[in-house]
Scaffold this motif. Structure first.
Motif, PDB file in Angstrom:
ATOM      1  N   MET A   1     -17.680  -8.562   1.194  1.00 40.93           N
ATOM      2  CA  MET A   1     -16.953  -7.889   0.152  1.00 40.93           C
ATOM      3  C   MET A   1     -15.641  -7.345   0.700  1.00 40.93           C
ATOM      4  SD  MET A   1     -19.745  -5.644  -1.917  1.00 40.93           S
ATOM      5  CE  MET A   1     -20.692  -5.053  -0.520  1.00 40.93           C
ATOM      6  N   PRO A   2     -14.556  -7.601   0.043  1.00 37.11           N
ATOM      7  CA  PRO A   2     -13.300  -6.983   0.461  1.00 37.11           C
ATOM      8  C   PRO A   2     -13.271  -5.514   0.061  1.00 37.11           C
ATOM      9  CG  PRO A   2     -12.946  -8.533  -1.356  1.00 37.11           C
ATOM     10  CD  PRO A   2     -14.389  -8.574  -1.018  1.00 37.11           C
ATOM     11  N   HIS A   3     -12.951  -4.667   1.035  1.00 38.98           N
ATOM     12  CA  HIS A   3     -12.845  -3.223   0.815  1.00 38.98           C
ATOM     13  C   HIS A   3     -11.460  -2.773   1.232  1.00 38.98           C
ATOM     14  CE1 HIS A   3     -17.247  -3.461   0.955  1.00 38.98           C
ATOM     15  NE2 HIS A   3     -17.243  -2.319   0.318  1.00 38.98           N
ATOM     16  N   LEU A   4     -10.767  -2.083   0.347  1.00 40.56           N
ATOM     17  CA  LEU A   4      -9.452  -1.552   0.675  1.00 40.56           C
ATOM     18  C   LEU A   4      -9.477  -0.035   0.579  1.00 40.56           C
ATOM     19  CD1 LEU A   4      -8.907  -4.501  -0.520  1.00 40.56           C
ATOM     20  CD2 LEU A   4      -6.580  -3.712  -0.720  1.00 40.56           C
ATOM     21  N   ASP A   5      -9.081   0.628   1.644  1.00 35.68           N
ATOM     22  CA  ASP A   5      -8.845   2.067   1.638  1.00 35.68           C
ATOM     23  C   ASP A   5      -7.343   2.258   1.697  1.00 35.68           C
ATOM     24  OD1 ASP A   5     -11.544   2.742   1.646  1.00 35.68           O
ATOM     25  OD2 ASP A   5     -11.652   2.835   3.825  1.00 35.68           O
ATOM     26  N   VAL A   6      -6.800   2.917   0.691  1.00 39.36           N
ATOM     27  CA  VAL A   6      -5.358   3.077   0.586  1.00 39.36           C
ATOM     28  C   VAL A   6      -5.026   4.559   0.723  1.00 39.36           C
ATOM     29  CG1 VAL A   6      -3.317   2.662  -0.835  1.00 39.36           C
ATOM     30  CG2 VAL A   6      -5.285   1.110  -0.995  1.00 39.36           C
ATOM     31  N   ARG A  37     -13.372 -10.759  -7.856  1.00 40.30           N
ATOM     32  CA  ARG A  37     -12.985  -9.593  -8.667  1.00 40.30           C
ATOM     33  C   ARG A  37     -14.104  -8.557  -8.773  1.00 40.30           C
ATOM     34  NH1 ARG A  37      -8.768  -8.764 -11.636  1.00 40.30           N
ATOM     35  NH2 ARG A  37      -8.228 -10.971 -11.766  1.00 40.30           N
ATOM     36  N   SER A  38     -15.302  -9.001  -9.060  1.00 42.15           N
ATOM     37  CA  SER A  38     -16.397  -8.061  -9.309  1.00 42.15           C
ATOM     38  C   SER A  38     -16.904  -7.369  -8.044  1.00 42.15           C
ATOM     39  CB  SER A  38     -17.553  -8.772 -10.016  1.00 42.15           C
ATOM     40  OG  SER A  38     -18.116  -9.749  -9.161  1.00 42.15           O
ATOM     41  N   ILE A  39     -16.544  -7.862  -6.878  1.00 43.25           N
ATOM     42  CA  ILE A  39     -17.015  -7.232  -5.638  1.00 43.25           C
ATOM     43  C   ILE A  39     -15.895  -6.564  -4.846  1.00 43.25           C
ATOM     44  CG2 ILE A  39     -19.018  -8.751  -5.443  1.00 43.25           C
ATOM     45  CD1 ILE A  39     -17.443 -10.259  -3.214  1.00 43.25           C
ATOM     46  N   ALA A  40     -14.667  -6.643  -5.339  1.00 47.90           N
ATOM     47  CA  ALA A  40     -13.546  -6.001  -4.655  1.00 47.90           C
ATOM     48  C   ALA A  40     -13.661  -4.480  -4.814  1.00 47.90           C
ATOM     49  CB  ALA A  40     -12.224  -6.490  -5.225  1.00 47.90           C
ATOM     50  N   VAL A  41     -13.564  -3.775  -3.709  1.00 49.35           N
ATOM     51  CA  VAL A  41     -13.667  -2.319  -3.712  1.00 49.35           C
ATOM     52  C   VAL A  41     -12.329  -1.746  -3.272  1.00 49.35           C
ATOM     53  CG1 VAL A  41     -14.819  -0.321  -2.688  1.00 49.35           C
ATOM     54  CG2 VAL A  41     -16.135  -2.406  -3.165  1.00 49.35           C
ATOM     55  N   VAL A  42     -11.769  -0.863  -4.087  1.00 47.07           N
ATOM     56  CA  VAL A  42     -10.508  -0.194  -3.769  1.00 47.07           C
ATOM     57  C   VAL A  42     -10.762   1.306  -3.820  1.00 47.07           C
ATOM     58  CG1 VAL A  42      -8.115   0.200  -4.475  1.00 47.07           C
ATOM     59  CG2 VAL A  42      -9.140  -2.072  -4.760  1.00 47.07           C
ATOM     60  N   ARG A  43     -10.499   1.983  -2.704  1.00 47.71           N
ATOM     61  CA  ARG A  43     -10.630   3.431  -2.639  1.00 47.71           C
ATOM     62  C   ARG A  43      -9.254   4.013  -2.395  1.00 47.71           C
ATOM     63  NH1 ARG A  43     -15.822   2.206   0.596  1.00 47.71           N
ATOM     64  NH2 ARG A  43     -14.310   1.436   2.065  1.00 47.71           N
ATOM     65  N   LEU A  44      -8.819   4.870  -3.289  1.00 49.61           N
ATOM     66  CA  LEU A  44      -7.518   5.505  -3.180  1.00 49.61           C
ATOM     67  C   LEU A  44      -7.698   6.901  -2.591  1.00 49.61           C
ATOM     68  CD1 LEU A  44      -6.069   4.501  -6.652  1.00 49.61           C
ATOM     69  CD2 LEU A  44      -5.893   3.271  -4.475  1.00 49.61           C
ATOM     70  N   ILE A  45      -6.974   7.159  -1.532  1.00 54.77           N
ATOM     71  CA  ILE A  45      -7.095   8.433  -0.838  1.00 54.77           C
ATOM     72  C   ILE A  45      -5.747   9.137  -0.897  1.00 54.77           C
ATOM     73  CG2 ILE A  45      -7.649   9.548   1.353  1.00 54.77           C
ATOM     74  CD1 ILE A  45      -9.186   6.734   1.905  1.00 54.77           C
ATOM     75  N   GLY A  46      -5.667  10.164  -1.736  1.00 53.41           N
ATOM     76  CA  GLY A  46      -4.441  10.931  -1.869  1.00 53.41           C
ATOM     77  C   GLY A  46      -4.351  11.972  -0.770  1.00 53.41           C
ATOM     78  N   VAL A  47      -3.236  11.983  -0.089  1.00 56.12           N
ATOM     79  CA  VAL A  47      -3.043  12.887   1.044  1.00 56.12           C
ATOM     80  C   VAL A  47      -1.950  13.896   0.691  1.00 56.12           C
ATOM     81  CG1 VAL A  47      -2.439  13.008   3.489  1.00 56.12           C
ATOM     82  CG2 VAL A  47      -3.657  11.009   2.619  1.00 56.12           C
ATOM     83  N   PRO A  48      -2.249  15.199   0.857  1.00 56.44           N
ATOM     84  CA  PRO A  48      -1.198  16.186   0.649  1.00 56.44           C
ATOM     85  C   PRO A  48      -0.067  15.964   1.667  1.00 56.44           C
ATOM     86  CG  PRO A  48      -3.354  17.246   0.758  1.00 56.44           C
ATOM     87  CD  PRO A  48      -3.530  15.817   1.189  1.00 56.44           C
ATOM     88  N   SER A  65      -0.481   3.252   3.286  1.00 53.30           N
ATOM     89  CA  SER A  65      -1.123   2.571   4.398  1.00 53.30           C
ATOM     90  C   SER A  65      -2.472   2.043   3.910  1.00 53.30           C
ATOM     91  CB  SER A  65      -1.326   3.565   5.541  1.00 53.30           C
ATOM     92  OG  SER A  65      -2.104   3.017   6.560  1.00 53.30           O
ATOM     93  N   VAL A  66      -2.773   0.777   4.226  1.00 55.30           N
ATOM     94  CA  VAL A  66      -3.987   0.135   3.730  1.00 55.30           C
ATOM     95  C   VAL A  66      -4.839  -0.352   4.897  1.00 55.30           C
ATOM     96  CG1 VAL A  66      -4.924  -1.740   2.320  1.00 55.30           C
ATOM     97  CG2 VAL A  66      -2.747  -0.663   1.678  1.00 55.30           C
ATOM     98  N   THR A  67      -6.117  -0.001   4.867  1.00 51.39           N
ATOM     99  CA  THR A  67      -7.100  -0.596   5.762  1.00 51.39           C
ATOM    100  C   THR A  67      -7.944  -1.521   4.913  1.00 51.39           C
ATOM    101  OG1 THR A  67      -7.148   1.408   7.106  1.00 51.39           O
ATOM    102  CG2 THR A  67      -8.956  -0.156   7.402  1.00 51.39           C
ATOM    103  N   PHE A  68      -7.935  -2.808   5.262  1.00 47.24           N
ATOM    104  CA  PHE A  68      -8.581  -3.855   4.468  1.00 47.24           C
ATOM    105  C   PHE A  68      -9.761  -4.377   5.266  1.00 47.24           C
ATOM    106  CE2 PHE A  68      -7.348  -7.378   1.315  1.00 47.24           C
ATOM    107  CZ  PHE A  68      -8.606  -7.954   1.323  1.00 47.24           C
ATOM    108  N   GLY A  69     -10.964  -4.004   4.839  1.00 48.51           N
ATOM    109  CA  GLY A  69     -12.175  -4.487   5.489  1.00 48.51           C
ATOM    110  C   GLY A  69     -12.504  -5.889   5.021  1.00 48.51           C
ATOM    111  N   ILE A  70     -12.754  -6.762   5.979  1.00 46.82           N
ATOM    112  CA  ILE A  70     -12.973  -8.177   5.702  1.00 46.82           C
ATOM    113  C   ILE A  70     -14.041  -8.690   6.679  1.00 46.82           C
ATOM    114  CG2 ILE A  70     -11.060  -8.790   7.237  1.00 46.82           C
ATOM    115  CD1 ILE A  70     -10.395 -11.146   5.505  1.00 46.82           C
ATOM    116  N   ARG A  71     -14.772  -9.675   6.290  1.00 45.25           N
ATOM    117  CA  ARG A  71     -15.759 -10.269   7.206  1.00 45.25           C
ATOM    118  C   ARG A  71     -15.037 -10.870   8.420  1.00 45.25           C
ATOM    119  NH1 ARG A  71     -20.924  -8.846   6.062  1.00 45.25           N
ATOM    120  NH2 ARG A  71     -21.364  -9.101   3.852  1.00 45.25           N
TER     121      ARG A  71
END
Length: 128
Positions: A1-6, A37-48, A65-71
């Motif tokens: 599953m692709p995971h993006l932490d932004v 599409r149905s397994i893409a995970v996007v987490r938005l992290i707002g930083v002060p 800045s994006v960390t993209f988790g991939i197999r």
């Protein structure tokens, strides 16, 4: 599953969450196909703003800045260089679409490979 932490400044993110999630998901689908599409995970992290530093000082206007988790196996495919380039370009373009051209030069996309069977969901090791 692709995971993006932004990571993005909270003040830049507010009100743009839905658009950013949609555009980043579309960027993933453009490379992997509609099935992702149905397994893409996007987490938005707002930083002060006072919690983001560059060069030992609070950053004035850092680009997302994006960390993209991939197999990890994706990096050993014959077309790995093309996939990596397309993912980085697509994610960067999605961020620029939302935040404007001013951020392009600073957008960081880091692809992080996870070895097979090193991920768990619901308390069980994922094997495929």
């Amino acid at each position: 599953m692709p995971h993006l932490d932004v990571h993005v400044l909270e003040s830049d993110l507010t009100g743009r969450e839905t658009e950013l999630i949609e555009k980043l998901t579309d960027a993933i689908v453009a490379v992997y196909g509609e099935w992702a599409r149905s397994i893409a995970v996007v987490r938005l992290i707002g930083v002060p703003p006072n919690r983001w530093g560059i060069g030992g000082k609070p950053a004035q206007a850092p680009a997302p800045s994006v960390t993209f988790g991939i197999r990890e196996a994706a990096f050993s495919r014959p077309d790995a260089d093309e996939i990596v380039a397309r993912l980085i370009a697509g994610v960067t373009d999605a961020i620029v679409d939302v935040f404007g051209e001013r951020v392009r030069a600073g957008v960081t996309v880091e692809l992080v490979g996870t070895p097979a069977e090193r991920t768990g969901v619901g308390g069980a090791v994922v094997t495929s």
